[in-house]
Design an enzyme around this catalytic site. Structure first.
Site, short mmCIF file in Angstrom:
data_model
loop_
_atom_site.label_atom_id
_atom_site.label_comp_id
_atom_site.label_asym_id
_atom_site.label_seq_id
_atom_site.Cartn_x
_atom_site.Cartn_y
_atom_site.Cartn_z
N CYS A 2 13.06 61.72 50.46
CA CYS A 2 13.80 59.90 49.64
C CYS A 2 12.20 60.83 48.46
O CYS A 2 11.40 61.00 48.26
CB CYS A 2 13.76 59.04 50.15
SG CYS A 2 14.64 58.90 50.86
N ARG A 27 13.85 66.67 46.86
CA ARG A 27 13.47 65.06 48.17
C ARG A 27 14.35 64.60 48.96
O ARG A 27 14.41 63.64 49.70
CB ARG A 27 12.04 64.83 47.67
CG ARG A 27 11.30 64.77 47.07
CD ARG A 27 9.85 63.48 46.96
NE ARG A 27 9.23 62.92 47.90
CZ ARG A 27 8.37 63.05 49.11
NH1 ARG A 27 7.46 64.27 49.00
NH2 ARG A 27 8.33 62.31 49.92
N TRP A 75 18.07 60.09 50.46
CA TRP A 75 18.52 61.17 51.13
C TRP A 75 18.63 60.18 52.23
O TRP A 75 17.72 59.67 53.21
CB TRP A 75 17.32 62.17 51.09
CG TRP A 75 17.33 63.39 53.22
CD1 TRP A 75 18.77 64.57 52.54
CD2 TRP A 75 17.28 62.85 54.09
NE1 TRP A 75 18.71 65.67 53.77
CE2 TRP A 75 18.35 63.83 54.33
CE3 TRP A 75 17.45 62.16 55.48
CZ2 TRP A 75 18.08 64.65 55.89
CZ3 TRP A 75 16.63 61.67 56.09
CH2 TRP A 75 17.75 63.31 56.62
N ASN A 101 10.76 55.01 51.66
CA ASN A 101 11.29 55.94 52.38
C ASN A 101 10.46 56.75 53.40
O ASN A 101 9.12 55.84 54.12
CB ASN A 101 10.16 57.55 51.02
CG ASN A 101 10.54 58.71 51.79
OD1 ASN A 101 10.87 58.76 52.82
ND2 ASN A 101 9.51 59.97 51.50
N GLY A 102 11.54 56.46 53.83
CA GLY A 102 11.47 56.30 56.14
C GLY A 102 12.00 55.62 56.89
O GLY A 102 13.64 55.38 56.06
N GLU A 482 14.32 83.90 60.02
CA GLU A 482 13.11 83.73 58.61
C GLU A 482 14.52 83.92 57.96
O GLU A 482 15.16 83.29 56.96
CB GLU A 482 12.23 84.06 57.72
CG GLU A 482 12.00 83.35 56.89
CD GLU A 482 11.26 81.74 56.78
OE1 GLU A 482 12.00 81.32 57.44
OE2 GLU A 482 11.88 81.36 55.25
N LYS A 486 16.90 81.11 55.80
CA LYS A 486 17.24 81.72 54.27
C LYS A 486 18.78 81.31 53.84
O LYS A 486 19.60 81.08 52.85
CB LYS A 486 16.69 82.70 53.73
CG LYS A 486 14.87 82.86 53.53
CD LYS A 486 15.20 81.70 53.16
CE LYS A 486 14.47 80.15 53.33
NZ LYS A 486 13.21 79.86 54.09
N GLU A 489 21.21 78.15 55.19
CA GLU A 489 20.83 77.05 54.19
C GLU A 489 21.18 76.96 52.82
O GLU A 489 21.17 75.96 52.61
CB GLU A 489 19.43 76.44 54.68
CG GLU A 489 18.50 77.24 53.68
CD GLU A 489 16.58 77.12 53.90
OE1 GLU A 489 16.49 75.89 54.35
OE2 GLU A 489 15.96 77.75 53.78
N HIS A 505 23.07 90.56 75.21
CA HIS A 505 22.38 89.99 76.46
C HIS A 505 23.63 88.52 75.80
O HIS A 505 23.47 87.46 76.67
CB HIS A 505 21.35 88.67 76.65
CG HIS A 505 20.22 90.23 76.66
ND1 HIS A 505 20.33 90.66 78.03
CD2 HIS A 505 19.28 90.79 76.60
CE1 HIS A 505 19.43 92.03 78.14
NE2 HIS A 505 18.58 91.89 77.15
N LYS A 604 13.68 68.41 50.50
CA LYS A 604 12.27 69.38 51.07
C LYS A 604 11.83 67.72 51.80
O LYS A 604 11.24 66.97 50.91
CB LYS A 604 12.02 69.41 49.56
CG LYS A 604 10.68 70.15 49.88
CD LYS A 604 11.01 71.54 49.22
CE LYS A 604 9.69 71.95 49.42
NZ LYS A 604 9.71 74.29 50.01
#
Ligand code: F6R
Length: 609
Positions: A2, A27, A75, A101-102, A482, A486, A489, A505, A604
Site C-alpha cells: 500500500c 507497493r 494491496w 497501510n497496515g 533464487e 524469480k 513470481e 529424493h 514490494k
C-alpha cells in the site's frame, strides 16, 4: 505494501498526489483513490485497478480542487478488490477521511461497538472501522480524536487523516508501517517512502512508532498517541530523481539488473583495504569485539533476502568459522527461539520494513541478542531498530522482483564475514586475495550482462514449459532457489529450486521429456557431483540448461544449453551465477506478456504478517 501520500500546502493537490501515487505504485496496485478538501468541501474519487484507472476517472469526472489532500494505492488485506473497499475511507458523521497501510487487528470488536452505536458501514475494510472510530471520538479537534482512536487499536498502521470540519489540518500517524514526513517551504508531503517526496524536498523525517504529526501550512507538531510532544530527527534524503526513473529501460527490473555492476562497486567503495586484508565497516566498529567473540549467528529474512541469508550462512561458517543458521523471520518469531550468550542476530532486508523480519528482530533483541542489520533503505525501521548494521548502498529498488538488492545483500554478508574472519582466524594474505577478487565481481557481472541477448534467445526455446527445476550445490544451492523464485513470481511459471542431490529424493518423479532443468554448474568443490546429477536428469529426458564457467567445454556435451559466467572463487560466485537466472526470468515474463514490474498479487515491501 500500500502506498500513501498526503499533501498540505499552496499548490493544487490533485496532480501532486497522483504523481506521488505513481511513484508508490510498486507497493500495491489493485485499486487507488484520492480525496481533496477545497472550497466545496471534501471530494473523493476511487477506482479499481492501477493509478492510471484513477487518472482516467478523474479526467471523466473533473479535477478535485484544493491544496490539501491524500491518496492511496492499495494491496488488499481486508475485503475484496472493489471500489467500495478502495481508500480513502470516510466516516458517516464527522467528515473524517483517511488512507491506511497496515492491518487493524481488533477491527471486528471495534466494528461491533460502533454498529451498536448506530454507525452504518459501506465497505468490508478495517480502515473504514478506524475512520468511524475517529469520527465517533471527534469533538472538534482532529489531532485528539486520532490520538484517542489509536489508543484503542492493535495492529499496524500508517495513516493520513483529514476532516471536512478542519480544512487546514492534516494528521498522520504510524505504528509498524512506514511513513515519512517531507518538509518543504510552506508545504508538507507525507508518504510511505521517500520516492514520492524527493521531487519536492529533501528534508524529511521518518515518523516513529506510536507518533502522531499534526500539519498545518505553517506549523508542525509531533507527539505520541498519549499527546506527549516529541522532537523528530530531521534528515537529508539522498535519493535523486534519476534513480527512481525508468530512463531508457522498458522495466525497472531490467534497469536494476543492469545497474548491478555500478551498485556493487558502490557497496564495496571505501570498504576494502586490500593491503591489510581488512574490511572497513564503520557501522560495525563499535561492536567489533563482540563480533569477534560471537559464538553463534542467526540470520533472519524472508523471500529473496532469505536466499541471500542462506548464502551468508555458507560465508560465515566457511570464512569466519562461526556457527551460523538461517531462519525465516515468520517462523523464528513464533518458535520460542533459544538465544544464548554470544548470539548475534542479523536481519537482512531490502526495504527494512518487512513486518516479519522486524518482529523476528524484536524477538531476538528481547532475548538479549546483539542485532545487526543488512539493509538497503537508509533510515528504515529495521535499520533504526538494530544495534549496528551495514547498508547495501545499491540505490532504490523499484521493481517488485528483487535483483540488485539480492547481489547487494550477498556482497554485504561477504564483507561482514571477511570483517569477522580477518579478526578471527584468516591471514592477511588469504583475506587480501579474496578482497582483490571481490573487487573484480562488478566487472564480471558486466560480462554476463553482455550475453543478455543470447539468454533471451535461449529462454524463447523453453518459455512455453509450465514446470521448471533449478538445482545447485553448496554456495549455489540458494542461488538455485533464487532463480526459481524469480521465474515464478514474474512469469507465473511453476518452478522449484533445491539442492541438486535432493532431486533424487522425490522431485525426480516430475522430470519428463523436455522439462527445463537449470543447473548452477560453475567450477567449484562439487562440480563433479553436479555433473552426475546432470546425467541423471538427461537420462530421464529433461532438458538441461547449465550456468557454467567460461572455458568449460565438457559441459557443452551434456547440457542442451549453456550460459557462461566468468571464473570467480566459489565463495563469491552466487553474485555472478545469479545474473543469467535474473535475465532468464525477466525475458520469460516479457515473452509471456506479463507485467514484469507489477506481478499479480504481489507488492514490494510486505508490511503485514
Ligand atoms: C522477491 C522479493 C521478496 C522480498 C521479500 C523480503 O523478488 O522481492 O521475496 O525479498 O519480501 O523483502 P525485504 O528484503 O524488503 O525484507
Amino acid at each position: 505494501m500500500c502506498g500513501i501520500v498526503g499533501y498540505i500546502g499552496t499548490k493544487p493537490a490533485q496532480q501532486l498526489l497522483v504523481e506521488g501515487l505513481k511513484r508508490l505504485e510498486y507497493r500495491g496496485y489493485d485499486s487507488a483513490g484520492i480525496a481533496v478538501i477545497g472550497q466545496s468541501g471534501l471530494s473523493i474519487t476511487r477506482a479499481v485497478g492501477r493509478v492510471q484507472s484513477l487518472e482516467d476517472k478523474l479526467e471523466e469526472t473533473g479535477s478535485l480542487e484544493g491544496t490539501l489532500g491524500l491518496a492511496h494505492t492499495r494491496w488488499a488485506t481486508h475485503g475484496t478488490v472493489t471500489q467500495a473497499n478502495a481508500h480513502p475511507q470516510r466516516d458517516d458523521t464527522s467528515g473524517i477521511c483517511l488512507v491506511h497501510n497496515g492491518i487493524i487487528e481488533n477491527y471486528a470488536a471495534i466494528k461491533t461497538y460502533l454498529e451498536e452505536k448506530g454507525h452504518q458501514f459501506s465497505s468490508e475494510t478495517d480502515t473504514e472501522v478506524l475512520a468511524m472510530l475517529i469520527g465517533e471520538l471527534y469533538e472538534g479537534d482532529l489531532e485528539s480524536a486520532v490520538q484517542a482512536a489509536l489508543r484503542e487499536v492493535t495492529g499496524a498502521y500508517a495513516i493520513v487523516v483529514v476532516c471536512e470540519q478542519e480544512p487546514d489540518v492534516m494528521i498522520a500517524a504510524r505504528k509498524g508501517s512506514p511513513l515519512m514526513i517531507g518538509i518543504g517551504s510552506g508545504e508538507y508531503i507525507v508518504a510511505s517512502d521517500p520516492s514520492a517526496i524527493v521531487a519536492h524536498t529533501t528534508q524529511a523525517f521518518p515518523l516513529e512508532n506510536y507518533n502522531v504529526v499534526k500539519l498545518t501550512r505553517d506549523h508542525i507538531r509531533t507527539s505520541t498517541i498519549e499527546n506527549i510532544e516529541v522532537t523528530p530527527r530531521i534528515m537529508q534524503l539522498e535519493m535523486d530523481l534519476g534513480q527512481i526513473e525508468l530512463g531508457d529501460y522498458d522495466h525497472f527490473m531490467l534497469k536494476e539488473i543492469f545497474e548491478q555492476p555500478s551498485a556493487l562497486s558502490n557497496t564495496f567503495r571505501g570498504r576494502l583495504d586490500k593491503k591489510s586484508g581488512k574490511v572497513v565497516l564503520g557501522g560495525l566498529d563499535e561492536f567489533a569485539k563482540q563480533l569477534v567473540k560471537a559464538k553463534r549467528v542467526i540470520i533472519t529474512a524472508q523471500g529473496t533476502a532469505m536466499h541471500a541469508a542462506m548464502i551468508g550462512e555458507y560465508l560465515l561458517e566457511d570464512l569466519a568459522k562461526v556457527p551460523t543458521e538461517c531462519e525465516y523471520a515468520s517462523e523464528f518469531r513464533y518458535r520460542n527461539p533459544i538465544i544464548e550468550d554470544g548470539t548475534m542476530v542479523v536481519a537482512v532486508s531490502q526495504s527494512g520494513e518487512t513486518a516479519d523480519t522486524l518482529a523476528a528482530l524484536e524477538e531476538a533483541k528481547d532475548r538479549g541478542a546483539l542485532s545487526l542489520g543488512v539493509i538497503n533503505v537508509v533510515g528504515s525501521t529495521i535499520a533504526r531498530e538494530t544495534d549496528a548494521g551495514v547498508y547495501l548502498r545499491v540505490g532504490p529498488e523499484i521493481g517488485v522482483a528483487s535483483t540488485k538488492a539480492f547481489t547487494g545483500q550477498v556482497a554485504v554478508l561477504t564483507l561482514i564475514s571477511l570483517f569477522m574472519a580477518r579478526r578471527r582466524f584468516m591471514s592477511a594474505e588469504e583475506s587480501s586475495a579474496l578482497l582483490k577478487q571481490l573487487e573484480l565481481v562488478p566487472d564480471k557481472i558486466e560480462r554476463v550482462l553482455e550475453t543478455a541477448d543470447t539468454i533471451r534467445t535461449l529462454t524463447e526455446k523453453y518459455v512455453h514449459r509450465e514446470n521448471w527445476l533449478f538445482l545447485g550445490r553448496g554456495y549455489n544451492y540458494p542461488t538455485a532457489m533464487e532463480g526459481a523464485l524469480k521465474l515464478k513470481e514474474i512469469s507465473y511459471i511453476h518452478a522449484e529450486g533445491m539442492p541438486a542431490a535432493e532431486m533424487k529424493h522425490g522431485p525426480i518423479a516430475l522430470i519428463d521429456k523436455g522439462m527445463p532443468v537449470v543447473f548452477i554448474a560453475n567450477r567449484g568443490a562439487q562440480y563433479e557431483k553436479v555433473m552426475i546429477n546432470i546425467e541423471e536428469v538427461r537420462s530421464r529426458g529433461g532438458h538441461v540448461i547449465a550456468v557454467a564457467t567460461e572455458g568449460d567445454t565438457q559441459i557443452k556435451s551434456i547440457a542442451e544449453d549453456v550460459m557462461y559466467v566468468p571464473d570467480v572463487p566459489e565463495a563469491l560466485s552466487p553474485m555472478v551465477t545469479v545474473i543469467p537466472l535474473q535475465l532468464m526470468a525477466y525475458h520469460a515474463a516479457v515473452l509471456r506478456g506479463k507485467d514484469v514490474d507489477k506481478p499479480r498479487n504481489l507488492a514490494k515491501s510486505v508490511t503485514v504478517e
